[in-house]
Design a protein around this motif. Structure first.
Motif, PDB file in Angstrom:
ATOM      1  N   ASN A 247       4.992  74.525  97.966  1.00 25.71           N
ATOM      2  CA  ASN A 247       5.849  75.229  98.632  1.00 25.71           C
ATOM      3  C   ASN A 247       6.993  75.851  97.624  1.00 25.71           C
ATOM      4  N   ASP A 248       6.647  76.094  96.442  1.00 23.55           N
ATOM      5  CA  ASP A 248       7.512  76.963  95.566  1.00 23.55           C
ATOM      6  C   ASP A 248       7.051  78.269  95.378  1.00 23.55           C
ATOM      7  N   ILE A 249       8.198  79.306  95.295  1.00 11.98           N
ATOM      8  CA  ILE A 249       7.856  80.753  95.002  1.00 11.98           C
ATOM      9  C   ILE A 249       8.290  80.955  93.744  1.00 11.98           C
TER      10      ILE A 249
ATOM     11  N   ARG B  70      15.444  64.772  94.028  1.00  6.39           N
ATOM     12  CA  ARG B  70      15.770  65.648  93.163  1.00  6.39           C
ATOM     13  C   ARG B  70      17.007  66.593  93.858  1.00  6.39           C
ATOM     14  N   LYS B  71      17.499  67.215  92.631  1.00  3.74           N
ATOM     15  CA  LYS B  71      18.801  67.998  92.925  1.00  3.74           C
ATOM     16  C   LYS B  71      18.273  69.684  93.064  1.00  3.74           C
ATOM     17  N   TRP B  72      19.039  70.511  93.900  1.00  2.71           N
ATOM     18  CA  TRP B  72      18.837  71.752  93.812  1.00  2.71           C
ATOM     19  C   TRP B  72      20.095  72.374  93.709  1.00  2.71           C
ATOM     20  N   ASN B  73      20.385  73.202  92.191  1.00  2.00           N
ATOM     21  CA  ASN B  73      21.215  73.897  91.703  1.00  2.00           C
ATOM     22  C   ASN B  73      21.627  74.842  92.642  1.00  2.00           C
TER      23      ASN B  73
ATOM     24  N   ALA C  69      18.958  72.759  81.594  1.00  2.00           N
ATOM     25  CA  ALA C  69      17.633  71.828  81.993  1.00  2.00           C
ATOM     26  C   ALA C  69      16.813  72.653  82.866  1.00  2.00           C
ATOM     27  N   LEU C  70      17.474  73.864  83.299  1.00  2.00           N
ATOM     28  CA  LEU C  70      16.345  74.618  84.070  1.00  2.00           C
ATOM     29  C   LEU C  70      15.835  75.925  83.581  1.00  2.00           C
ATOM     30  N   GLN C  71      16.424  76.323  82.393  1.00  2.00           N
ATOM     31  CA  GLN C  71      16.219  77.639  81.639  1.00  2.00           C
ATOM     32  C   GLN C  71      14.604  77.928  81.707  1.00  2.00           C
ATOM     33  N   ASP C  72      13.871  76.812  81.202  1.00  2.00           N
ATOM     34  CA  ASP C  72      12.337  77.109  81.088  1.00  2.00           C
ATOM     35  C   ASP C  72      11.619  77.416  82.374  1.00  2.00           C
ATOM     36  N   ILE C  73      12.173  76.718  83.654  1.00  2.00           N
ATOM     37  CA  ILE C  73      11.343  76.928  84.990  1.00  2.00           C
ATOM     38  C   ILE C  73      11.985  77.849  85.868  1.00  2.00           C
ATOM     39  N   ALA C  74      13.365  78.002  85.923  1.00  2.00           N
ATOM     40  CA  ALA C  74      13.959  78.664  87.082  1.00  2.00           C
ATOM     41  C   ALA C  74      14.307  80.195  86.662  1.00  2.00           C
ATOM     42  N   SER C  75      14.263  80.795  87.628  1.00  2.00           N
ATOM     43  CA  SER C  75      14.751  82.310  87.524  1.00  2.00           C
ATOM     44  C   SER C  75      15.136  82.795  88.934  1.00  2.00           C
TER      45      SER C  75
ATOM     46  N   LYS D 110       8.077  81.803  86.973  1.00  2.00           N
ATOM     47  CA  LYS D 110       9.326  81.128  87.177  1.00  2.00           C
ATOM     48  C   LYS D 110       9.746  80.834  88.491  1.00  2.00           C
ATOM     49  N   LYS D 111      10.098  79.838  88.697  1.00  2.00           N
ATOM     50  CA  LYS D 111      10.548  79.186  90.100  1.00  2.00           C
ATOM     51  C   LYS D 111      11.951  80.135  90.634  1.00  2.00           C
ATOM     52  N   ILE D 112      11.666  80.761  91.819  1.00  2.00           N
ATOM     53  CA  ILE D 112      12.752  81.417  92.424  1.00  2.00           C
ATOM     54  C   ILE D 112      13.045  80.746  93.768  1.00  2.00           C
TER      55      ILE D 112
ATOM     56  N   GLY E  46      16.477  68.614  96.534  1.00  2.00           N
ATOM     57  CA  GLY E  46      14.983  68.926  96.160  1.00  2.00           C
ATOM     58  C   GLY E  46      14.088  67.675  96.907  1.00  2.00           C
ATOM     59  N   ARG E  47      12.811  67.744  96.449  1.00  2.00           N
ATOM     60  CA  ARG E  47      12.000  66.538  96.898  1.00  2.00           C
ATOM     61  C   ARG E  47      12.129  65.390  96.183  1.00  2.00           C
ATOM     62  N   LEU E  48      11.770  64.326  96.714  1.00  2.00           N
ATOM     63  CA  LEU E  48      11.958  62.984  95.994  1.00  2.00           C
ATOM     64  C   LEU E  48      13.148  62.770  95.509  1.00  2.00           C
TER      65      LEU E  48
END
Ligand code: ADP
Length: 264
Positions: A113-115, A59-62, A155-161, A120-122, A55-57
């Protein structure tokens, strides 16, 4: 899979040259290697999973093998390097337009740039560039779309979907890839006409979830609250600060959050 993507593409250049992997470290890393060689403008790298998605800076992308999209497009723009950061917004716009073609659930862009769907971030987008002072050698734009994932790490439960979780709809990844390339090819052409967001920013603003909302701007160590008004023709977020002054925030170093969570 590779043949299926090529069969569905309705573009003249975007994605016509394709590298496909069942697993790769990072599609952006691979596309940057192609960028150093003579690979043409519009080449894409697609993988079923990534072992070191970024990800940016830093960060990791699952990136599990869950029927999601991990894809990078290589571009060789003729415009100056300062303009390249706007391509991230052009891609966000294109991905949002594409997902809207497939689902009934609302799809928004979280600046830059997030959708997001249902808050939730998809999808995340990572743009990287190699340039001299006045010329771009190449730009790569990576896209991770959670299409079919059923679950996420704690760690991603709250933001990712995923699109599946939020819409209940099964979308074909290949059809979505082809739609993203078609929308991006058109949006890129509109971008190149003015070399800024003049042709796109109004439509982008209509899909912007932060628009007309209080947001938290995270600027390194510092954070402050402001009212987000929308983006301008240069892709900067116009914010009204608590003292009433209006400022344009550049996407490079800051993140935007809702007052209480990811967008709300
Ligand atoms: P930011 O939203 O702060 O700009 P990035 O676009 O760089 O973040 O994306 C990386 C962040 O996205 C990670 O720190 C993590 O919180 C989150 N993330 C990682 N993998 C996924 C994924 N598959 N789906 C949604 N969010 C993810």
């Amino acid at each position: 899979m590779k043949e299926e993507i090529l069969r569905q593409l309705q573009t003249t250049w975007a994605g016509r040259n394709l590298y496909y992997f069942s697993e790769i470290d990072s599609t952006n890393t691979y596309a940057k290697q192609l960028g150093k060689q003579s690979e043409p403008h519009g080449t894409i790298v697609v993988a079923q999973s990534q072992s070191a998605g970024r990800g940016r800076l830093g960060r990791k992308w699952n990136s599990p093998n869950d029927g999601n999209i991990y894809m990078t497009i290589l571009l060789r723009p003729k415009f100056s390097p300062q303009k390249a950061s706007m391509l991230t917004l052009v891609m966000a716009y294109s991905v949002a337009m594409s997902i809207r073609e497939f689902v009934d659930t609302s799809v928004y862009i979280k600046w830059p740039n997030d959708i997001v769907m249902n808050g939730k971030k998809i999808c995340g987008i990572l743009t990287e560039m190699s340039a001299e002072v006045d010329d771009i050698n190449y730009v790569v734009i990576g896209i991770g779309v959670n299409v079919m994932s059923h679950e996420f790490p704690d760690a991603l439960q709250d933001i990712a979907s995923s699109i599946l979780i939020e819409s209940g709809q099964n979308i074909s990844e290949t059809a979505l890839i082809s739609s993203i390339m078609r929308n991006f090819e058109q949006a890129y052409q509109r971008f190149c006409e003015t070399e800024d967001m003049s042709n796109i920013y109004q439509e982008y603003n209509q899909m912007l979830i932060n628009r007309n909302r209080q947001v938290r701007i995270l600027d390194g160590e510092n954070g402050y609250e402001a009212y987000a008004m929308g983006i301008d023709k240069m892709g900067q977020l116009l914010i009204r600060k608590q003292d009433g002054s209006v400022e344009a925030v550049f996407a490079g170093e800051v993140s935007v959050r809702g007052l209480y969570g990811y967008v709300e």
